[in-house]
Every structure is written in C-alpha cells, then in structure tokens.
Design an enzyme around this catalytic site. Structure first.
Site, PDB file in Angstrom:
ATOM      1  N   ARG A 124       0.841  -1.204   0.000  1.00 30.66           N
ATOM      2  CA  ARG A 124       0.000   0.000   0.000  1.00 30.66           C
ATOM      3  C   ARG A 124       0.876   1.254   0.000  1.00 30.66           C
ATOM      4  NH1 ARG A 124      -4.274   0.454   4.372  1.00 30.66           N
ATOM      5  NH2 ARG A 124      -5.002   2.125   2.993  1.00 30.66           N
ATOM      6  N   CYS A 136      -0.560   6.597   8.858  1.00 33.43           N
ATOM      7  CA  CYS A 136      -0.915   5.292   8.299  1.00 33.43           C
ATOM      8  C   CYS A 136      -2.026   5.530   7.291  1.00 33.43           C
ATOM      9  CB  CYS A 136      -1.329   4.331   9.414  1.00 33.43           C
ATOM     10  SG  CYS A 136      -2.672   4.954  10.468  1.00 33.43           S
TER      11      CYS A 136
END
Length: 286
Positions: free
Chosen positions: A184, A241
């Site tokens: 990701r 994040c």
C-alpha cells in the site's frame, strides 16, 4: 503500580480484581465494523467494557470547514472524555486496552487517553490470545458500568495536521513514517482509499514489524535498534498510516523502545489523498 505502555497477561491476571483497574475491549474489523462488538458479545475478558473504533475512538469525518478529515479522525476531546466516563474511567483508573489484532486498535485507545492527559493506560501485550494462552477465562456476561469522573488534563502527546505535513515536504524538518503494509505504501493493492501511494518523503515501517512471532511486542532493545536505524530523532518524527489508527501502534512501539516524542498525523493517507492538490509519491522506499 502504573502501567503506561504494555502489560503482560500474567500481570493483568494478578491485578484483574484491583478496584482501580478497568479493561477495555477494542476489537474491530475495518471491513466489517460490527465484527468487534459481535466478538465482544460472544466472549470477552471478565469485566471488560467495549469501545467501538468508529463510535468512540473516532470523530466526525467532515470538519467544520467542510473538508474530509479522514476515515478515523480524532473525536472531540470532551466527547471522548465523556465516553470514557460512561464506561467507568476515573482519574485514578488503570486502563488496560486489548484486541485480537496485535494491538492495532488497542493502541488507538492508548494514544487517545494520553491525548487527554491520562497516563495510567496500557495495552495488553499479545492481546486476547495471550490472555487465553495463559489460562485466562472469557465470559459473555455484560458488566454494569458506574459512571467515572475522568477529567481532561494537559495532553501527553502531540498531533500535526495536513498543513503541517505539507509544509514539511519543503522544510524536511521532520521524518514522516507510514505504518501501512509495504504494498500500500508503494501504491499497489490499494483497497481502502481512492488514491494509492504515499506522502512524498515518507519512510515505511509496517506496524506489524513491531511484533514478535507470537504476536507480542519485540523487546525494548530490539525495537530501539530497529527504530534508530529508521529515524534520527523521535522528537522530529511524524507517524501516519491509512487513517490514524495503526500509526498509534508505531507510537506505542517508540514508547516501549524508550524513544518518546513523535507526533501523530490523525488524518493520515485517507485525508491526505482526498485532496488532489496534495502531492503523491509511489514506488519503494528510497
């Protein structure tokens, strides 16, 4: 004794009946928001309360300015304090947060309580699995909470907003660390947000790298060595994040390592990537 980072299953068992100890179940599933509450109802550590990530540990996704603040923005401070009072947190309560996902959600409660100035909060090391492995029981009995008297105090932690992170791209005064999985971070296999990639200049430290094979946190010495190889100074580091949740796991790991002082970017990638004027990078970590 105050536990301010981690507590072992054995220590929790020894103190479970203490009058000032309160256990909070933080289990969650990002793809099924009701899974945590369902799991809690099916069996939880005796006397544990439940704190839902979306309803208690997060706030409104859109700010007063009409801008998207991310999938799990911070709640209003007083709303969070009130929610903690409802489940029974007092000024002197030793809170123990746990989940069954390596601490990724429990660490969010840990950070939030420190955000409102409450130091007596720890994450159960190894989570529910560690509790059950050492013979701890679970129950379906729902505890009755007595309203607590928690008061907001000066914050023990710091946060930074998107503008501060944007300014840092030019100044490079701080090191940004992305807690998402490496794919990701690179911009591959993005399933949670509309845009893949990472904040330009950010380094990558998958939060699960803080854990040993058994799901407990690595030793302080190991964590310190690994984090020192990644950042020069925690005082000038920003943790982010996907939505400000697993970044708290990295912040907890830094505290365990004796490296306090890093900031949280609560909006994280979900907020950052929602504005097409903000720069995006992709590919592996330099």
């Amino acid at each position: 004794m105050t536990y301010a980072t981690l507590i072992s299953a054995a220590d929790l068992a020894a103190h479970a009946s203490d009058d000032n100890l309160l256990i909070v179940d933080c289990r969650h599933d990002l793809t099924n928001p009701e899974a945590g509450l369902d799991a809690y109802r099916a069996g939880h550590i005796p006397n544990a309360r439940f704190a839902h990530l979306d309803q208690i540990l997060s706030g409104a996704k859109t700010g007063s300015d009409g801008k998207f603040k991310g999938r799990h923005p911070l709640p209003e401070r007083q709303d969070f304090v009130d929610a903690m009072r409802v489940i029974g947190v007092n000024a002197n309560t030793q809170v123990v947060a746990y989940d069954a996902q390596g601490g990724m959600y429990a660490a969010r409660l840990w950070w939030l309580l420190r955000w409102v100035g409450h130091v007596q909060v720890a994450v159960l090391d190894g989570g529910l699995q560690a509790w059950q492995a050492q013979g701890g029981a679970v129950t379906t009995e729902m505890p009755v909470a007595t309203r607590g008297d928690l008061q907001e105090q000066s914050s023990l932690v710091t946060a930074i907003d998107a503008e501060g992170v944007l300014d840092n791209i030019t100044s490079k005064a701080m090191t940004v660390v992305d807690a998402r999985a490496a794919d990701r971070y690179r911009g591959e296999n993005e399933t949670m947000d509309a845009v893949g990639g990472h904040i330009p200049g950010a380094k990558n430290r998958f939060f699960k790298d803080n854990l040993a094979a058994d799901g407990s946190f690595k030793s302080p010495e190991t964590l310190r060595a690994e984090w020192n190889a990644l950042i020069d100074n925690p005082q000038t580091a920003i943790m982010q994040c996907g939505s400000g949740v697993t970044a708290c796991h990295n912040l907890l790991a830094l505290e365990v390592a004796g490296l306090p002082g890093a900031k949280l970017y609560p909006g994280s990638w979900s907020e950052w990537s929602s504005d097409s004027t903000r720069p995006v990078a992709s590919g592996p970590q330099p």
